[in-house]
Scaffold this motif. Structure first.
Motif, PDB file in Angstrom:
ATOM      1  N   GLY A 547       0.940  -1.144   0.076  1.00 18.22           N
ATOM      2  CA  GLY A 547      -0.011  -0.065   0.012  1.00 18.22           C
ATOM      3  C   GLY A 547       0.901   1.309   0.126  1.00 18.22           C
ATOM      4  O   GLY A 547       0.690   2.291  -1.036  1.00 18.22           O
ATOM      5  N   LEU A 548       1.813   1.351   0.862  1.00 16.42           N
ATOM      6  CA  LEU A 548       2.540   2.589   0.965  1.00 16.42           C
ATOM      7  C   LEU A 548       3.417   2.663  -0.495  1.00 16.42           C
ATOM      8  O   LEU A 548       3.462   3.902  -0.957  1.00 16.42           O
ATOM      9  CB  LEU A 548       3.717   2.437   2.132  1.00 16.42           C
ATOM     10  CG  LEU A 548       3.290   2.506   3.409  1.00 16.42           C
ATOM     11  CD1 LEU A 548       4.361   2.204   4.361  1.00 16.42           C
ATOM     12  CD2 LEU A 548       2.750   3.847   3.922  1.00 16.42           C
ATOM     13  N   VAL A 549       3.746   1.629  -0.901  1.00 13.61           N
ATOM     14  CA  VAL A 549       4.603   1.995  -2.346  1.00 13.61           C
ATOM     15  C   VAL A 549       3.617   2.372  -3.383  1.00 13.61           C
ATOM     16  O   VAL A 549       3.769   3.408  -4.134  1.00 13.61           O
ATOM     17  CB  VAL A 549       5.053   0.400  -2.546  1.00 13.61           C
ATOM     18  CG1 VAL A 549       5.651   0.594  -4.081  1.00 13.61           C
ATOM     19  CG2 VAL A 549       6.293   0.097  -1.715  1.00 13.61           C
ATOM     20  N   ILE A 550       2.532   1.723  -3.396  1.00 10.89           N
ATOM     21  CA  ILE A 550       1.338   2.029  -4.498  1.00 10.89           C
ATOM     22  C   ILE A 550       1.166   3.429  -4.292  1.00 10.89           C
ATOM     23  O   ILE A 550       0.993   4.360  -4.977  1.00 10.89           O
ATOM     24  CB  ILE A 550       0.070   1.142  -4.450  1.00 10.89           C
ATOM     25  CG1 ILE A 550       0.613  -0.211  -4.750  1.00 10.89           C
ATOM     26  CG2 ILE A 550      -0.905   1.928  -5.493  1.00 10.89           C
ATOM     27  CD1 ILE A 550      -0.549  -1.139  -4.916  1.00 10.89           C
ATOM     28  N   GLY A 551       0.914   3.906  -2.926  1.00 15.62           N
ATOM     29  CA  GLY A 551       0.411   5.299  -2.709  1.00 15.62           C
ATOM     30  C   GLY A 551       1.494   6.150  -3.105  1.00 15.62           C
ATOM     31  O   GLY A 551       1.330   7.327  -3.992  1.00 15.62           O
ATOM     32  N   ALA A 552       2.518   6.019  -2.813  1.00 12.03           N
ATOM     33  CA  ALA A 552       3.827   6.962  -3.154  1.00 12.03           C
ATOM     34  C   ALA A 552       3.796   6.830  -4.851  1.00 12.03           C
ATOM     35  O   ALA A 552       3.851   7.986  -5.138  1.00 12.03           O
ATOM     36  CB  ALA A 552       5.032   6.338  -2.696  1.00 12.03           C
ATOM     37  N   LEU A 553       3.607   5.897  -5.479  1.00  7.23           N
ATOM     38  CA  LEU A 553       3.932   5.983  -7.009  1.00  7.23           C
ATOM     39  C   LEU A 553       2.457   6.750  -7.458  1.00  7.23           C
ATOM     40  O   LEU A 553       3.023   7.446  -8.417  1.00  7.23           O
ATOM     41  CB  LEU A 553       3.786   4.580  -7.443  1.00  7.23           C
ATOM     42  CG  LEU A 553       5.071   3.795  -7.226  1.00  7.23           C
ATOM     43  CD1 LEU A 553       4.814   2.276  -7.876  1.00  7.23           C
ATOM     44  CD2 LEU A 553       6.335   4.367  -8.071  1.00  7.23           C
ATOM     45  N   ILE A 554       1.609   6.537  -6.981  1.00  8.41           N
ATOM     46  CA  ILE A 554       0.318   7.435  -7.347  1.00  8.41           C
ATOM     47  C   ILE A 554       0.553   8.795  -7.297  1.00  8.41           C
ATOM     48  O   ILE A 554       0.338   9.342  -8.284  1.00  8.41           O
ATOM     49  CB  ILE A 554      -0.902   6.774  -6.605  1.00  8.41           C
ATOM     50  CG1 ILE A 554      -1.386   5.445  -7.569  1.00  8.41           C
ATOM     51  CG2 ILE A 554      -2.021   7.700  -7.111  1.00  8.41           C
ATOM     52  CD1 ILE A 554      -2.600   4.964  -6.970  1.00  8.41           C
ATOM     53  N   ALA A 555       0.955   9.073  -6.192  1.00  9.66           N
ATOM     54  CA  ALA A 555       1.380  10.662  -5.853  1.00  9.66           C
ATOM     55  C   ALA A 555       2.230  11.261  -6.958  1.00  9.66           C
ATOM     56  O   ALA A 555       2.016  12.167  -7.477  1.00  9.66           O
ATOM     57  CB  ALA A 555       1.602  10.888  -4.547  1.00  9.66           C
ATOM     58  N   ALA A 556       3.290  10.648  -7.032  1.00 12.73           N
ATOM     59  CA  ALA A 556       4.466  11.010  -7.910  1.00 12.73           C
ATOM     60  C   ALA A 556       3.971  10.911  -9.381  1.00 12.73           C
ATOM     61  O   ALA A 556       4.011  11.857 -10.121  1.00 12.73           O
ATOM     62  CB  ALA A 556       5.533  10.017  -7.895  1.00 12.73           C
ATOM     63  N   GLY A 557       3.070   9.839  -9.738  1.00 20.21           N
ATOM     64  CA  GLY A 557       2.717  10.001 -11.170  1.00 20.21           C
ATOM     65  C   GLY A 557       1.704  10.934 -11.372  1.00 20.21           C
ATOM     66  O   GLY A 557       1.672  11.573 -12.342  1.00 20.21           O
ATOM     67  N   GLY A 558       0.814  11.262 -10.294  1.00 19.83           N
ATOM     68  CA  GLY A 558      -0.346  12.457 -10.600  1.00 19.83           C
ATOM     69  C   GLY A 558       0.652  13.688 -10.690  1.00 19.83           C
ATOM     70  O   GLY A 558       0.260  14.436 -11.492  1.00 19.83           O
ATOM     71  N   ILE A 559       1.488  13.847  -9.893  1.00 22.09           N
ATOM     72  CA  ILE A 559       2.388  15.318  -9.962  1.00 22.09           C
ATOM     73  C   ILE A 559       3.032  15.340 -11.440  1.00 22.09           C
ATOM     74  O   ILE A 559       3.139  16.344 -12.208  1.00 22.09           O
ATOM     75  CB  ILE A 559       3.448  15.095  -8.990  1.00 22.09           C
ATOM     76  CG1 ILE A 559       2.647  15.495  -7.640  1.00 22.09           C
ATOM     77  CG2 ILE A 559       4.392  16.489  -9.220  1.00 22.09           C
ATOM     78  CD1 ILE A 559       3.813  15.180  -6.241  1.00 22.09           C
ATOM     79  N   PHE A 560       3.438  14.178 -11.860  1.00 20.61           N
ATOM     80  CA  PHE A 560       4.192  13.913 -13.204  1.00 20.61           C
ATOM     81  C   PHE A 560       3.154  14.431 -14.395  1.00 20.61           C
ATOM     82  O   PHE A 560       3.561  15.161 -15.183  1.00 20.61           O
ATOM     83  CB  PHE A 560       5.052  12.720 -13.364  1.00 20.61           C
ATOM     84  CG  PHE A 560       5.177  12.426 -14.758  1.00 20.61           C
ATOM     85  CD1 PHE A 560       6.555  13.121 -15.098  1.00 20.61           C
ATOM     86  CD2 PHE A 560       4.593  11.791 -15.688  1.00 20.61           C
ATOM     87  CE1 PHE A 560       7.126  13.002 -16.387  1.00 20.61           C
ATOM     88  CE2 PHE A 560       5.359  11.616 -17.053  1.00 20.61           C
ATOM     89  CZ  PHE A 560       6.376  12.316 -17.503  1.00 20.61           C
ATOM     90  N   ILE A 561       2.005  13.929 -14.259  1.00 15.18           N
ATOM     91  CA  ILE A 561       1.029  14.295 -15.321  1.00 15.18           C
ATOM     92  C   ILE A 561       0.464  15.591 -15.347  1.00 15.18           C
ATOM     93  O   ILE A 561       0.449  16.169 -16.283  1.00 15.18           O
ATOM     94  CB  ILE A 561      -0.410  13.388 -14.947  1.00 15.18           C
ATOM     95  CG1 ILE A 561      -0.050  11.843 -15.109  1.00 15.18           C
ATOM     96  CG2 ILE A 561      -1.432  13.737 -15.732  1.00 15.18           C
ATOM     97  CD1 ILE A 561      -1.316  10.986 -14.710  1.00 15.18           C
ATOM     98  N   ALA A 562       0.419  16.182 -13.928  1.00 15.15           N
ATOM     99  CA  ALA A 562       0.339  17.722 -13.881  1.00 15.15           C
ATOM    100  C   ALA A 562       1.369  18.591 -14.457  1.00 15.15           C
ATOM    101  O   ALA A 562       1.148  19.476 -15.242  1.00 15.15           O
ATOM    102  CB  ALA A 562       0.052  17.963 -12.401  1.00 15.15           C
ATOM    103  N   TYR A 563       2.644  17.912 -14.252  1.00 15.27           N
ATOM    104  CA  TYR A 563       3.860  18.759 -14.851  1.00 15.27           C
ATOM    105  C   TYR A 563       3.717  18.596 -16.362  1.00 15.27           C
ATOM    106  O   TYR A 563       4.016  19.818 -16.835  1.00 15.27           O
ATOM    107  CB  TYR A 563       5.141  18.084 -14.223  1.00 15.27           C
ATOM    108  CG  TYR A 563       6.297  18.748 -14.706  1.00 15.27           C
ATOM    109  CD1 TYR A 563       6.522  19.801 -13.848  1.00 15.27           C
ATOM    110  CD2 TYR A 563       7.183  18.342 -15.601  1.00 15.27           C
ATOM    111  CE1 TYR A 563       7.796  20.847 -14.289  1.00 15.27           C
ATOM    112  CE2 TYR A 563       8.317  18.732 -15.873  1.00 15.27           C
ATOM    113  CZ  TYR A 563       8.495  20.251 -15.392  1.00 15.27           C
ATOM    114  OH  TYR A 563       9.597  20.754 -15.784  1.00 15.27           O
ATOM    115  N   THR A 564       3.305  17.613 -16.700  1.00 20.72           N
ATOM    116  CA  THR A 564       3.390  17.312 -18.431  1.00 20.72           C
ATOM    117  C   THR A 564       2.314  18.077 -18.874  1.00 20.72           C
ATOM    118  O   THR A 564       2.618  18.883 -19.808  1.00 20.72           O
ATOM    119  CB  THR A 564       3.086  15.810 -18.734  1.00 20.72           C
ATOM    120  OG1 THR A 564       3.673  14.962 -17.844  1.00 20.72           O
ATOM    121  CG2 THR A 564       3.393  15.596 -20.020  1.00 20.72           C
ATOM    122  N   LEU A 565       1.132  18.329 -18.271  1.00 19.36           N
ATOM    123  CA  LEU A 565      -0.032  18.908 -18.921  1.00 19.36           C
ATOM    124  C   LEU A 565       0.297  20.461 -18.511  1.00 19.36           C
ATOM    125  O   LEU A 565      -0.093  21.060 -19.687  1.00 19.36           O
ATOM    126  CB  LEU A 565      -1.461  18.480 -18.251  1.00 19.36           C
ATOM    127  CG  LEU A 565      -1.804  17.047 -18.584  1.00 19.36           C
ATOM    128  CD1 LEU A 565      -3.250  16.775 -17.978  1.00 19.36           C
ATOM    129  CD2 LEU A 565      -2.150  17.021 -20.269  1.00 19.36           C
TER     130      LEU A 565
END
Lengths: 670, 500
Positions: A547-565
């Motif tokens: 859970g902790l790993v997935i949570g961290a990955l999702i947060a990082a992924g979201g920020i990355f998407i926002a950065y891209t967009l």
């Protein structure tokens, strides 16, 4: 000094502050009222800490104390006393409420500096904190309802604080009425429960409930669902959430207070407080969990498209409260309260940073107008970034632990709660995207004119102050909103408040780290001693780490998407909007809740009112119903008017003489 | 302590009669003294009253018209104690208001005012049915003159409408009272309420007589749908008079249900309960939707009173076992009076700030330079909408709880009235005090002569909000005994046999 005394001090210090400020509103100079208000809350906070230490020093069994001040409305069968309940849950709430409120007061001392309603503002602010403390300390249903309603009233005062703005008063009445609807739900829920248990006292109710009600008995389920109506209204869960975004009409510190410390968390607290009842009525608890989950998704989706800085944060609150409601409705009490606490830190911080930005923009709240504020406002930027990272659940910030705890307990609960857990992850992704959308749009890119001016050392001022919601020119003679603006970079008290919250947001997670430190869970144990789920519900080791790993990955992924967009490909968002026009419109119109409520509720009442006033009263009440009598009246009045009303006096005198004569006759004959 | 109820009762009348012979300038002062002494007396009475003791206290009982069995009996119990105090307070506040702003033809005005107070107090204190009817009808006379001579532009029509309407009820009640006395199986003809209560009339008679009394009371309140006289009368009555009229006269009707209709006609209540509950419910809904549609401040308050009196009817006829509904109704009678008196006086202040208009469309932004007025009005508003924490909430809580216990669905529907109340009360406050400044509005603070009346009234609201317990304590035994003939007929019959 006893525990009870500390608790009463916690409760009454803000009230005393409010009354004092109210009575001296013209007497203190400068920022005196702000300091008095802050001091009152500081007293409350210190007393809360002392109460906490006192509670900790007691044995496990002595950690639930009821203190009665006076009989309030005691009558046949009703035991309504002015009583408070001090236990780990209420002490935790006391600490969070008074602590965060104190910092918000400190922030406001400067932020509201130029406002002509300065004293009024702090009187209301203190009253707001008092109300919330009354709510969390209440020892029976009646006091709870009083605190509940006071919170609603205080929010109304503050939302329509700038009462010359018609948008502010409209938002105020909307918040108030929806909150009253919640109050009514709470009252009716109380009736259902009272009918079974015969007492209003919390501890008495919890003791009597298992005997009085069978599992999922209809009366109890109805009662609990009605309590949920109250919780949804106050905590802005669908469909009773529409007041919350409008509540952004209030000054920004008010938004911080409503969202972090004093209001929207009330529903979460209520469900946790009533857990013995909800565990007896699992159907009602399931309703809470599902609505919480729906809210977290709907609010996050709206957060993706709104362009008003404060409203983005407002929808994020709704969404985060959705997590908490979902948690406490699924017996993850400590996790829900944990998230409530960390959320209080980072949400207050985000609003304070937003307030600073809005001040720099001279009142403008539209993200479309903001850009490149990073260099101009370094302190605000760092605070906003910390708040954003915490909200998105990036490790090791506190929000990471608290949100993950909720989701992992959803998986541990198994069955259909797993779906809620998965949707919780979807929500996390959306959260990270909309949070960083906001940050990238406001702080990255080419500096806006306001940012440039600020970089040059000068704070931008609008030539003509306007209402950000409508563009209407403000009544300038009024003096509120004040003509000056205050940004964190230039005000020490704002810096202290934001700095403290930033630290708390970063390190607040340490009170509850899975397997390492579970002090929050342990601390709350006496309150939840009767709950078998509290102890049993425990995610396995793998679940936690995955859970902790997935949570961290999702947060990082979201920020990355926002950065891209919004940073790397600024044209992409528009393309996406066109591609998914339907969704964009649905989210942009906030899922049409306002329109639906208007059509289904507001308008029918308006029609019936006009029908009653224009037609029914004339035709039925004055016409058909009393046709004969009113005909007689008309004839008589016509006769009198014909005689030029001189007759009236004559006739009246005759009546008086007649009655007096009659009375005299009886007196004499007696 | 000995308290002479006759002094309390006739003092206002006496003083205003004396005032009629005094120079014109001091006539209002006589009215003021006439109202202040009963207030002091009523406060003493509250302090002195023994809540634990059963039955009437400070009893005055003299023969009056022996041939007809009418006695001059006054007494105080938990049912009327606080209502008497409310009456004294409302009249004192209003008399002070009038003394500080003497009207034209002040002597006559003061005379009617004194008669009015004596009449209302008489109706509350009377323990003899004939005496009650006499005072109940006497109330109409002074208000008729005050409305008809000092009222607004349509005063004549309004006064006539009010008289005709309420006279219908009064005559019915008079006939009913005579019938009760004649048909009651007592040894001699008597109007004594205690005697009549111990000797009930036959069941079918009760049903008819109940209807007569109920109609009279409902008109007086007024309740939907017999409120037709209210809009005209409220639009035209002078505000200080309207304050006491709305504050206490309507309470006589609510009191009448508890004092007379329930104990004397218990057999009828079962048949009529549902109808009266529905009347109460309709009053709440109809009053509320009118209150948030009207724009005249007087009518907003008038219709809100219809709604709140609907709650009182609901409470009285909840008839739940522990009598919570009726207790709430009694408390609500006091609360509504406490709130509506300052509310109507505030209307006068609002009109003074909006170029004389009493229409909310002409108001707005009045709060700006009048923070004290805004605060007082805010407290009154929140109490009006029965915000939890106010005594009004305690009474509504008890009323709805009572109805909830006996008729669940009605309680659920009635609770929408609570939400609607927040809409109309806040609408009134926001449209007058907040928003953009109205065209003709000049905002200025309360003067001392306004504050001296309003501040004590609002402090009473606050004090009562913090500690409604005392009124509940006093009312509890009396209310229970009032509804007992209906809810526990068997026990009641047993008790009646024991007491001589």
């Amino acid at each position: 000094v006893s525990l009870q005394t500390y608790a009463w001090i916690v409760l009454f210090a803000p009230l005393a502050g409010s009354v004092f400020i109210g009575l001296t509103f013209r007497l203190l100079p400068g920022r005196g009222h702000g300091l008095v208000g802050t001091l009152a809350i500081a007293v409350s906070f210190v007393a809360a800490i002392l109460a906490f230490l006192e509670l900790e020093s007691r044995g496990e069994e002595e950690r639930q104390v009821v203190s009665v001040a006076w009989d309030y409305a005691v009558t046949t069968g009703i035991d309504a006393q002015m009583s408070i309940l001090i236990d780990p849950l209420s002490v935790l709430m006391m600490l969070v409420v008074s602590g965060v409120s104190m910092l918000i007061h400190l922030y406001s001392v400067s932020y509201m500096g130029g406002d002509r309603g300065y004293a009024r503002f702090f009187a209301y602010l203190n009253f707001f904190v008092f109300s919330m403390l009354l709510l969390v300390l209440a020892g029976n249903f009646l006091v709870l309802i009083v605190g509940w309603a006071f919170v609603g009233a205080a929010s109304y005062f503050l939302i329509s604080f700038w009462y010359r703005r018609t948008t502010a008063t409209a938002a105020g009445i909307k918040a108030f009425v929806i909150n009253v609807l919640g109050d009514v739900g709470l009252v009716l829920g109380t009736y259902f429960i009272f009918k079974g248990t015969g007492t209003l006292d919390f501890l008495g109710t919890f003791e009597a409930a298992p005997e009085a009600f069978g599992e999922n008995e209809s009366g109890l389920v109805a009662g609990c669902v009605l309590l949920l109506v109250g919780a949804f209204a106050k905590s802005a869960q669908v469909p009773l959430h529409t007041w919350l975004p409008d509540a952004m009409e209030g000054p920004t510190p008010v938004s911080a207070l409503i969202h972090a410390a004093t209001m929207v968390t009330a529903g979460v607290y209520l469900i946790a407080r009533m857990h013995p009842l909800f565990e007896l009525a699992p159907t009602a608890a399931d309703v809470g969990a599902i609505i919480g989950c729906l809210t977290l998704l709907i609010a996050a989706s709206i957060g993706l498209v709104v362009t008003d800085l404060k409203r983005v944060i407002a929808y994020s609150t709704m969404s985060q409260i959705g997590y908490m409601v979902m948690a406490v409705s699924s017996a993850a009490y400590a996790a829900g309260m944990f998230h409530l606490m960390t959320h209080a830190f980072f949400k207050a911080l985000l609003f304070m940073a937003a307030g600073s930005v809005i001040a720099a923009m001279a009142g403008v709240q539209d993200l479309d107008r903001m850009s490149g504020l990073r260099k101009a406002m370094p302190f605000t930027f760092v605070c906003m970034l910390i708040g954003g990272l915490t909200l998105s659940g990036v490790p090791p910030f506190s929000g990471f632990f608290s949100k993950d705890e909720i989701i992992s307990l959803m998986f541990a609960r198994e069955d259909w709660h797993i779906v809620l857990g998965v949707l919780g992850y979807v929500g996390s992704l959306l959260t990270a995207i909309y949070t960083f959308r906001m940050i990238f749009r406001a702080f990255w890119g080419e500096p806006s004119p306001e940012a440039r001016e600020l970089e040059g050392g000068h704070l931008f001022h609008a030539e003509q102050p306007t209402n950000p919601a409508t563009g209407e020119v403000e009544d300038t003679d009024v003096g509120f909103p004040g003509p000056e603006h205050h940004i964190a970079e230039r005000e020490l008290s704002m810096k202290i408040a934001m700095g403290s919250l930033a630290v708390l947001a970063v390190v607040g997670g340490i009170v509850q780290v899975p397997r390492l430190n579970e002090s929050l869970h342990k601390f709350l144990e006496p309150t939840f001693a009767g709950s078998h789920l509290y102890e049993e519900l425990e995610p396995s080791g793998t679940l936690i780490w995955v859970g902790l790993v997935i949570g961290a990955l999702i947060a990082a992924g979201g920020i990355f998407i926002a950065y891209t967009l919004w940073v790397r490909k600024p044209a992409a968002p528009r393309a996406l909007q066109e591609r998914f026009a339907f969704l964009h419109r649905l989210f942009g119109r906030k899922w049409y809740f306002d329109e639906a409520i208007d059509l289904l509720v507001t308008r029918p009442w308006g029609w019936s009112g006009r029908f009653a006033a224009n037609t029914f009263e004339r035709v039925v009440v004055n016409g058909a119903l009393v046709g004969g009598a009113s005909g007689a009246v008309r004839a008589a009045s016509a006769a009198v008017r014909g005689g030029q009303s001189g007759y009236l006096r004559y006739y009246a005198a005759l009546l008086l003489v007649g009655i007096t004569g009659l009375g005299a006759y009886f007196l004499i004959s007696a | 302590m000995t308290i002479h109820l006759s002094i309390l009762l006739f003092w206002p009348l006496l003083l205003s009669l004396l005032g009629a012979f005094a120079p014109r300038a001091v006539a209002p002062l006589f009215a003021l003294v006439g109202a202040l002494i009963p207030l002091a007396y009523a406060v003493l009475m509250i302090v002195d009253y023994e809540p634990a003791a059963r039955g009437l206290q400070y009893l005055t009982d003299d023969a009056w018209i022996d041939e007809l069995g009418i006695r001059y009996t006054l007494g105080v119990d938990g049912l009327n104690l606080w209502l008497v105090a409310l009456t004294a307070l409302a009249f004192a506040a209003s008399a002070l208001w009038i003394a500080l702003r003497p009207p034209v033809r002040a002597k006559l005005y003061a005379l009617h005012f004194g008669i009015a107070e004596t009449a209302v107090l008489g109706a509350f204190l009377a323990q003899d049915l004939a005496l009650f009817v006499l005072f109940f009808d006497l109330m109409l006379v002074p208000f008729y003159f005050l409305l008809g001579q000092w009222g607004g532009p349509e005063r004549v029509q309004a006064a006539l409408k009010m008289v005709v309407y309420t006279l219908v009820g009064s005559l019915l009640m008079l006939a009913g009272a005579v019938a009760v006395a004649v048909l009651s199986p007592t040894a001699e003809l008597t109007f004594s309420l205690a005697e009549l209560r111990a000797n009930l009339t036959g069941e079918s008679t009760q049903k008819l007589l109940f209807a007569a009394f109920a109609l009279a009371f409902l008109i007086k309140m007024p309740a939907f749908p017999v409120h037709g006289w209210m809009p005209d009368a409220y639009r035209n009555m002078p505000l200080p008079v309207l304050a006491v009229f709305s504050g206490v006269v309507s309470k006589v009707a609510a009191y009448g249900f508890l004092k007379i209709a329930l104990p004397l006609f218990p057999a009828a209540v079962e048949d009529w309960q549902l109808i009266l509950l529905l009347i109460g419910l309709c009053s709440i809904l109809y009053g509320s939707i009118q209150a948030f549609t009207q724009t005249n401040t007087r009518l907003i308050l008038g219709y809100s009173s219809v709604a709140q009196l609907g709650f009182i009817v609901l409470g009285i006829f909840a008839l739940d076992e522990s009598a919570n509904g009726a207790q709430g109704a009694l408390l609500q009678s006091i609360n509504h009076g406490l709130v509506v008196v300052p509310a109507f006086l505030i209307v006068a202040l609002l009109a003074a700030r909006s170029g004389g208009s009493e229409d909310i469309r002409d108001m707005g932004g009045i709060a700006f330079r009048a923070p004290l007025l805004a605060s007082l009005f805010l407290i009154v508003t929140l109490a009006t909408l029965a915000m939890p924490g106010s005594a009004n909430f305690v009474s509504e809580f008890l009323i709805l709880l009572g109805v909830f216990q006996s008729k669940l669905v009605i309680a659920l529907v009635a609770s929408t009235g609570v939400v609607l109340a927040s809409v109309y009360a806040l609408r009134l406050y926001i449209r007058s005090m907040h928003n953009r400044t109205g065209v003709a509005v000049t905002s200025f603070e309360l003067s001392l002569r306004d504050a001296v009346v309003l501040v004590p009234l609002v402090l009473c609201i606050v004090a009562f909000a913090l500690y409604p317990q005392r009124a509940l304590d006093a009312g509890e035994p009396a209310v229970r005994s009032a509804v007992a003939p209906v809810t526990q007929p068997a026990e009641q019959a047993a008790a009646a046999e024991v007491t001589p």
